[in-house]
Design a protein around this motif. Sequence first.
Motif, mmCIF file in Angstrom:
data_model
loop_
_atom_site.group_PDB
_atom_site.id
_atom_site.type_symbol
_atom_site.label_atom_id
_atom_site.label_comp_id
_atom_site.label_asym_id
_atom_site.label_seq_id
_atom_site.Cartn_x
_atom_site.Cartn_y
_atom_site.Cartn_z
ATOM 1 N N ILE A 92 -8.745 -1.901 2.082
ATOM 2 C CA ILE A 92 -7.770 -3.030 1.947
ATOM 3 C C ILE A 92 -6.994 -2.927 3.138
ATOM 4 C CG2 ILE A 92 -5.969 -1.797 0.634
ATOM 5 C CD1 ILE A 92 -6.977 -5.368 -0.059
ATOM 6 N N ILE A 93 -6.616 -1.795 3.742
ATOM 7 C CA ILE A 93 -6.065 -1.479 5.014
ATOM 8 C C ILE A 93 -6.581 -2.266 6.092
ATOM 9 C CG2 ILE A 93 -5.433 -0.101 7.022
ATOM 10 C CD1 ILE A 93 -4.970 2.023 4.913
ATOM 11 N N GLY A 94 -8.023 -2.128 6.192
ATOM 12 C CA GLY A 94 -8.931 -2.799 7.331
ATOM 13 C C GLY A 94 -8.667 -4.202 7.089
ATOM 14 N N ARG A 95 -8.925 -4.702 5.708
ATOM 15 C CA ARG A 95 -8.537 -6.128 5.773
ATOM 16 C C ARG A 95 -7.405 -6.812 6.208
ATOM 17 N NH1 ARG A 95 -11.606 -9.687 2.449
ATOM 18 N NH2 ARG A 95 -10.558 -11.706 1.842
ATOM 19 N N ARG A 96 -6.443 -5.941 5.830
ATOM 20 C CA ARG A 96 -4.915 -6.428 6.122
ATOM 21 C C ARG A 96 -4.648 -6.245 7.549
ATOM 22 N NH1 ARG A 96 -1.462 -5.009 0.526
ATOM 23 N NH2 ARG A 96 -2.786 -6.476 -0.713
ATOM 24 N N GLN A 97 -5.361 -5.585 8.265
ATOM 25 C CA GLN A 97 -5.294 -5.492 9.853
ATOM 26 C C GLN A 97 -6.256 -6.362 10.549
ATOM 27 O OE1 GLN A 97 -5.775 -1.096 10.332
ATOM 28 N NE2 GLN A 97 -3.630 -0.639 10.306
ATOM 29 N N TYR A 119 -7.073 12.705 -12.676
ATOM 30 C CA TYR A 119 -6.095 12.063 -11.631
ATOM 31 C C TYR A 119 -6.618 12.257 -10.076
ATOM 32 C CZ TYR A 119 -1.872 10.878 -8.918
ATOM 33 O OH TYR A 119 -1.163 10.341 -7.993
ATOM 34 N N LEU A 120 -7.141 13.290 -9.947
ATOM 35 C CA LEU A 120 -7.982 13.555 -8.531
ATOM 36 C C LEU A 120 -8.998 12.401 -8.497
ATOM 37 C CD1 LEU A 120 -7.930 17.469 -8.157
ATOM 38 C CD2 LEU A 120 -6.351 15.723 -6.736
ATOM 39 N N ASN A 121 -9.677 12.299 -9.390
ATOM 40 C CA ASN A 121 -11.132 11.475 -9.244
ATOM 41 C C ASN A 121 -10.324 9.968 -9.175
ATOM 42 O OD1 ASN A 121 -13.307 9.553 -11.032
ATOM 43 N ND2 ASN A 121 -14.380 11.371 -10.147
ATOM 44 N N ARG A 122 -9.636 9.650 -9.836
ATOM 45 C CA ARG A 122 -8.959 8.267 -9.701
ATOM 46 C C ARG A 122 -8.325 8.076 -8.381
ATOM 47 N NH1 ARG A 122 -11.076 8.314 -12.879
ATOM 48 N NH2 ARG A 122 -10.264 7.761 -14.850
ATOM 49 N N PHE A 123 -7.757 9.195 -7.907
ATOM 50 C CA PHE A 123 -7.041 8.932 -6.469
ATOM 51 C C PHE A 123 -7.918 8.782 -5.611
ATOM 52 C CE2 PHE A 123 -4.444 11.225 -3.119
ATOM 53 C CZ PHE A 123 -3.645 10.097 -2.786
ATOM 54 N N SER A 124 -9.138 9.685 -5.614
ATOM 55 C CA SER A 124 -10.188 9.650 -4.458
ATOM 56 C C SER A 124 -10.652 8.246 -4.340
ATOM 57 C CB SER A 124 -11.091 10.570 -4.283
ATOM 58 O OG SER A 124 -11.893 10.459 -5.733
ATOM 59 N N LEU A 127 -3.027 3.949 -11.176
ATOM 60 C CA LEU A 127 -3.897 4.059 -9.915
ATOM 61 C C LEU A 127 -4.939 2.818 -10.226
ATOM 62 C CD1 LEU A 127 -4.093 7.775 -8.923
ATOM 63 C CD2 LEU A 127 -2.681 5.758 -8.172
ATOM 64 N N GLU A 128 -5.602 2.882 -11.552
ATOM 65 C CA GLU A 128 -6.668 2.001 -11.928
ATOM 66 C C GLU A 128 -5.982 0.587 -11.613
ATOM 67 O OE1 GLU A 128 -7.282 3.144 -15.643
ATOM 68 O OE2 GLU A 128 -8.847 4.730 -15.204
ATOM 69 N N GLN A 129 -4.845 0.015 -11.860
ATOM 70 C CA GLN A 129 -4.244 -1.118 -12.116
ATOM 71 C C GLN A 129 -4.281 -1.580 -10.420
ATOM 72 O OE1 GLN A 129 -0.572 -1.677 -13.278
ATOM 73 N NE2 GLN A 129 -0.601 -4.057 -13.392
ATOM 74 N N ALA A 130 -3.865 -0.686 -9.354
ATOM 75 C CA ALA A 130 -4.045 -1.105 -8.176
ATOM 76 C C ALA A 130 -5.419 -1.109 -7.552
ATOM 77 C CB ALA A 130 -3.422 0.057 -7.107
ATOM 78 N N ILE A 131 -6.365 -0.193 -8.091
ATOM 79 C CA ILE A 131 -7.840 -0.573 -7.637
ATOM 80 C C ILE A 131 -8.255 -1.670 -8.083
ATOM 81 C CG2 ILE A 131 -10.121 0.575 -8.032
ATOM 82 C CD1 ILE A 131 -8.737 3.157 -8.448
ATOM 83 N N ASP A 132 -8.094 -2.218 -9.480
ATOM 84 C CA ASP A 132 -8.669 -3.397 -9.716
ATOM 85 C C ASP A 132 -7.930 -4.811 -9.000
ATOM 86 O OD1 ASP A 132 -10.060 -2.130 -11.401
ATOM 87 O OD2 ASP A 132 -8.468 -2.276 -13.317
ATOM 88 N N THR A 133 -6.699 -4.689 -8.824
ATOM 89 C CA THR A 133 -5.865 -5.662 -8.133
ATOM 90 C C THR A 133 -6.505 -5.805 -6.518
ATOM 91 O OG1 THR A 133 -3.745 -5.442 -9.198
ATOM 92 C CG2 THR A 133 -3.960 -6.593 -7.159
ATOM 93 N N TRP A 134 -6.761 -4.828 -5.819
ATOM 94 C CA TRP A 134 -7.188 -4.446 -4.583
ATOM 95 C C TRP A 134 -8.758 -5.078 -4.358
ATOM 96 C CZ3 TRP A 134 -4.000 0.250 -2.931
ATOM 97 C CH2 TRP A 134 -2.621 -0.093 -3.007
ATOM 98 N N ASN A 135 -9.394 -4.482 -5.420
ATOM 99 C CA ASN A 135 -10.874 -4.987 -5.674
ATOM 100 C C ASN A 135 -11.166 -6.189 -5.637
ATOM 101 O OD1 ASN A 135 -12.665 -2.882 -4.842
ATOM 102 N ND2 ASN A 135 -12.793 -2.058 -6.865
ATOM 103 N N ILE A 144 0.741 -0.987 0.140
ATOM 104 C CA ILE A 144 0.269 0.051 -0.101
ATOM 105 C C ILE A 144 0.949 1.275 -0.090
ATOM 106 C CG2 ILE A 144 -1.788 1.428 1.327
ATOM 107 C CD1 ILE A 144 -2.666 -1.467 2.444
ATOM 108 N N ILE A 145 1.787 1.016 0.857
ATOM 109 C CA ILE A 145 2.731 2.433 0.764
ATOM 110 C C ILE A 145 3.451 2.712 -0.450
ATOM 111 C CG2 ILE A 145 4.943 3.273 1.908
ATOM 112 C CD1 ILE A 145 4.156 1.701 4.576
ATOM 113 N N ASP A 146 3.881 1.367 -1.063
ATOM 114 C CA ASP A 146 4.380 1.643 -2.508
ATOM 115 C C ASP A 146 3.655 2.195 -3.456
ATOM 116 O OD1 ASP A 146 6.717 0.493 -1.261
ATOM 117 O OD2 ASP A 146 6.519 -1.650 -2.276
#
Length: 196
Positions: free
Chosen positions: A173-178, A159-164, A100-108, A66-68
């Motif tokens: 995903i933080i909640g799931r990993r915690q 970019y802002l839309n996708r970032f949000s 960003l979209e790739q990360a969203i898709d992977t985590w979803n 997530i940090i990366d």
Amino acid sequence: MGYRLSKIYTRTGDTGETGLADGSRVRKDHPRIEAIGDVDELNSMLGVLLAELEDQQTRTPELTAIIDILAPCQHRLFDLGGELAMPGYRALNQQEIERLEQAIDTWNEELGPLKNFILPGGSRAVALAHATRSIARRAERRCQTLNLSEPLEGIGMAYLNRFSDLLFVVARIIGRRQNVPERLWKPIQNVEHNDG
């Protein structure tokens, strides 16, 4: 690169105006300055979220991914601030949105479908991700306000839309990993609807 600032205070803004990178002066409440300010606030809040995640990294190494993904976003938000401060300057590119979209898709895929509205919270890191997301939405609205009077070129608003969107998924995903359960919204029971 040499020093960018030789003095921190210049006194040139004491009358309520500030300078853009092209040398023009605008009021400090101009829509462009409001947009720059909200992008700056977003970057600062992202820094708080990253600091929280980095503090927890020794306890939960799976947060490293997530940090990366999030750490480069600080640089891209700085680039967006530069675009807003220098009309005509372009720093962001479509590859950043695709990243960003790739990360969203992977985590979803890991999260599965969302079946109810969720509330911010559950852990400090989850709450900070949601707070960062809400500031991203405000920055997006400020850029839209600016866009109505001075049309923006480039992909900053996208970019802002996708970032949000990413930050919403990051909170989950933080909640799931915690191993923190999502806080689901509970509607008021027996609400009467007035149809007229």
